[in-house]
Design a protein around this motif. Structure first.
Motif, PDB file in Angstrom:
ATOM      1  N   GLU A  31       3.092 -47.618 -33.303  1.00  0.00           N
ATOM      2  CA  GLU A  31       3.475 -46.251 -33.650  1.00  0.00           C
ATOM      3  C   GLU A  31       3.651 -45.377 -32.421  1.00  0.00           C
ATOM      4  O   GLU A  31       4.494 -44.498 -32.395  1.00  0.00           O
ATOM      5  CB  GLU A  31       2.430 -45.617 -34.576  1.00  0.00           C
ATOM      6  CG  GLU A  31       2.523 -46.090 -36.002  1.00  0.00           C
ATOM      7  CD  GLU A  31       1.482 -45.433 -36.902  1.00  0.00           C
ATOM      8  OE1 GLU A  31       0.491 -44.869 -36.377  1.00  0.00           O
ATOM      9  OE2 GLU A  31       1.663 -45.486 -38.115  1.00  0.00           O
ATOM     10  N   THR A  74      10.371 -50.527 -32.569  1.00  0.00           N
ATOM     11  CA  THR A  74      10.552 -50.198 -33.980  1.00  0.00           C
ATOM     12  C   THR A  74      10.112 -51.327 -34.902  1.00  0.00           C
ATOM     13  O   THR A  74       9.924 -51.110 -36.086  1.00  0.00           O
ATOM     14  CB  THR A  74      12.026 -49.866 -34.280  1.00  0.00           C
ATOM     15  OG1 THR A  74      12.829 -50.978 -33.897  1.00  0.00           O
ATOM     16  CG2 THR A  74      12.461 -48.612 -33.546  1.00  0.00           C
ATOM     17  N   GLU A  75       9.976 -52.520 -34.330  1.00  0.00           N
ATOM     18  CA  GLU A  75       9.595 -53.653 -35.168  1.00  0.00           C
ATOM     19  C   GLU A  75       8.819 -54.660 -34.330  1.00  0.00           C
ATOM     20  O   GLU A  75       9.155 -54.905 -33.173  1.00  0.00           O
ATOM     21  CB  GLU A  75      10.850 -54.303 -35.737  1.00  0.00           C
ATOM     22  CG  GLU A  75      10.571 -55.322 -36.803  1.00  0.00           C
ATOM     23  CD  GLU A  75      11.842 -55.732 -37.517  1.00  0.00           C
ATOM     24  OE1 GLU A  75      12.283 -54.994 -38.410  1.00  0.00           O
ATOM     25  OE2 GLU A  75      12.381 -56.776 -37.155  1.00  0.00           O
ATOM     26  N   SER A 126       6.864 -52.747 -39.062  1.00  0.00           N
ATOM     27  CA  SER A 126       8.186 -52.156 -38.906  1.00  0.00           C
ATOM     28  C   SER A 126       8.096 -50.658 -39.158  1.00  0.00           C
ATOM     29  O   SER A 126       7.548 -50.232 -40.169  1.00  0.00           O
ATOM     30  CB  SER A 126       9.145 -52.798 -39.903  1.00  0.00           C
ATOM     31  OG  SER A 126      10.404 -52.179 -39.837  1.00  0.00           O
ATOM     32  N   LYS A 127       8.638 -49.867 -38.236  1.00  0.00           N
ATOM     33  CA  LYS A 127       8.631 -48.412 -38.418  1.00  0.00           C
ATOM     34  C   LYS A 127       9.686 -47.981 -39.422  1.00  0.00           C
ATOM     35  O   LYS A 127       9.472 -47.071 -40.195  1.00  0.00           O
ATOM     36  CB  LYS A 127       8.895 -47.699 -37.088  1.00  0.00           C
ATOM     37  CG  LYS A 127       7.745 -47.758 -36.132  1.00  0.00           C
ATOM     38  CD  LYS A 127       8.093 -46.947 -34.901  1.00  0.00           C
ATOM     39  CE  LYS A 127       7.046 -47.063 -33.839  1.00  0.00           C
ATOM     40  NZ  LYS A 127       7.428 -46.344 -32.632  1.00  0.00           N
ATOM     41  N   ASN A 128      10.864 -48.607 -39.389  1.00  0.00           N
ATOM     42  CA  ASN A 128      11.974 -48.274 -40.283  1.00  0.00           C
ATOM     43  C   ASN A 128      12.273 -46.783 -40.336  1.00  0.00           C
ATOM     44  O   ASN A 128      12.593 -46.239 -41.370  1.00  0.00           O
ATOM     45  CB  ASN A 128      11.701 -48.786 -41.704  1.00  0.00           C
ATOM     46  CG  ASN A 128      11.794 -50.278 -41.787  1.00  0.00           C
ATOM     47  OD1 ASN A 128      12.458 -50.911 -40.987  1.00  0.00           O
ATOM     48  ND2 ASN A 128      11.102 -50.858 -42.745  1.00  0.00           N
ATOM     49  N   GLY A 129      12.103 -46.092 -39.218  1.00  0.00           N
ATOM     50  CA  GLY A 129      12.422 -44.674 -39.157  1.00  0.00           C
ATOM     51  C   GLY A 129      11.401 -43.768 -39.801  1.00  0.00           C
ATOM     52  O   GLY A 129      11.532 -42.571 -39.780  1.00  0.00           O
ATOM     53  N   GLY A 131       4.091 -46.891 -39.900  1.00  0.00           N
ATOM     54  CA  GLY A 131       4.625 -48.246 -39.911  1.00  0.00           C
ATOM     55  C   GLY A 131       4.329 -48.968 -41.209  1.00  0.00           C
ATOM     56  O   GLY A 131       3.363 -48.685 -41.893  1.00  0.00           O
ATOM     57  N   GLU A 170      21.452 -50.578 -31.748  1.00  0.00           N
ATOM     58  CA  GLU A 170      21.215 -49.364 -32.519  1.00  0.00           C
ATOM     59  C   GLU A 170      22.488 -48.532 -32.701  1.00  0.00           C
ATOM     60  O   GLU A 170      22.466 -47.517 -33.380  1.00  0.00           O
ATOM     61  CB  GLU A 170      20.144 -48.525 -31.829  1.00  0.00           C
ATOM     62  CG  GLU A 170      18.818 -49.253 -31.741  1.00  0.00           C
ATOM     63  CD  GLU A 170      17.802 -48.547 -30.855  1.00  0.00           C
ATOM     64  OE1 GLU A 170      18.165 -47.560 -30.183  1.00  0.00           O
ATOM     65  OE2 GLU A 170      16.660 -49.006 -30.829  1.00  0.00           O
TER      66      GLU A 170
END
Length: 169
Positions: free
Chosen positions: A26, A31-32, A45-48, A52, A139
């Protein structure tokens, strides 16, 4: 944080270690994150989102992370400048410290070459960090105009790996 598998002596998953891993992810640009070891698989995975998502699976899985991949020779002309840079050229930087690999295995084709058009989510390379193979995804939509790293070369956090022209597509 311990560098070994997040399990206690009784063979159970150590949730405190997993929580530490989540906090590290975090507070980083990653991001993953995925870890597979014997019968344990952890994916964060943060996935935005601000928190997480963690997926923990314990099942018989093939051991896919078996150490460093042998160096894959670079094709001639792959690491080259593509002329003057415009404001639409995006510098894609390494999200971590590790070893850059341009293909999933020594006998496989590279993920991308200069001139390839890429989309968000497309795998650009692998960065090996602490014997974990991390697929690095694009990205942005654009065209690869420069690859700045040779295969099996160490990379630093924030080091520019690719230049992608977002106006070329």
């Amino acid at each position: 944080m311990a560098t070994s598998r997040p399990k206690s002596e009784r063979g159970r998953v150590d949730l405190v270690e997993i929580q530490k891993l989540i906090e590290l992810i975090e507070n980083s640009p990653i991001t993953e994150f995925e870890l597979e070891e014997h019968d344990l698989k952890i994916r964060i995975s943060k996935n935005g989102a601000s928190h997480g998502h963690v997926q923990l699976v314990q099942s018989p899985l093939p051991h896919t992370v078996a150490g460093a991949m042998p160096a894959l020779p670079s094709a001639p002309g792959e690491v080259l400048a593509a002329g003057p840079r415009s404001s639409s050229v995006i510098e894609f930087k390494s999200p971590m410290v590790g070893t850059y690999y341009r293909a999933p295995s020594p006998d496989a084709d590279p993920y991308v070459r200069v001139g390839d058009v890429v989309e968000p989510g497309r795998v650009l390379c692998i960065i090996e960090a602490m014997k974990l193979m991390n697929e690095i995804e694009c990205e942005v939509r654009g065209k690869i105009v420069e690859i700045l790293v040779e295969n099996a070369q160490p990379v630093e956090f924030g080091q520019v790996i690719f230049r992608i022209d977002s106006s070329a597509v």
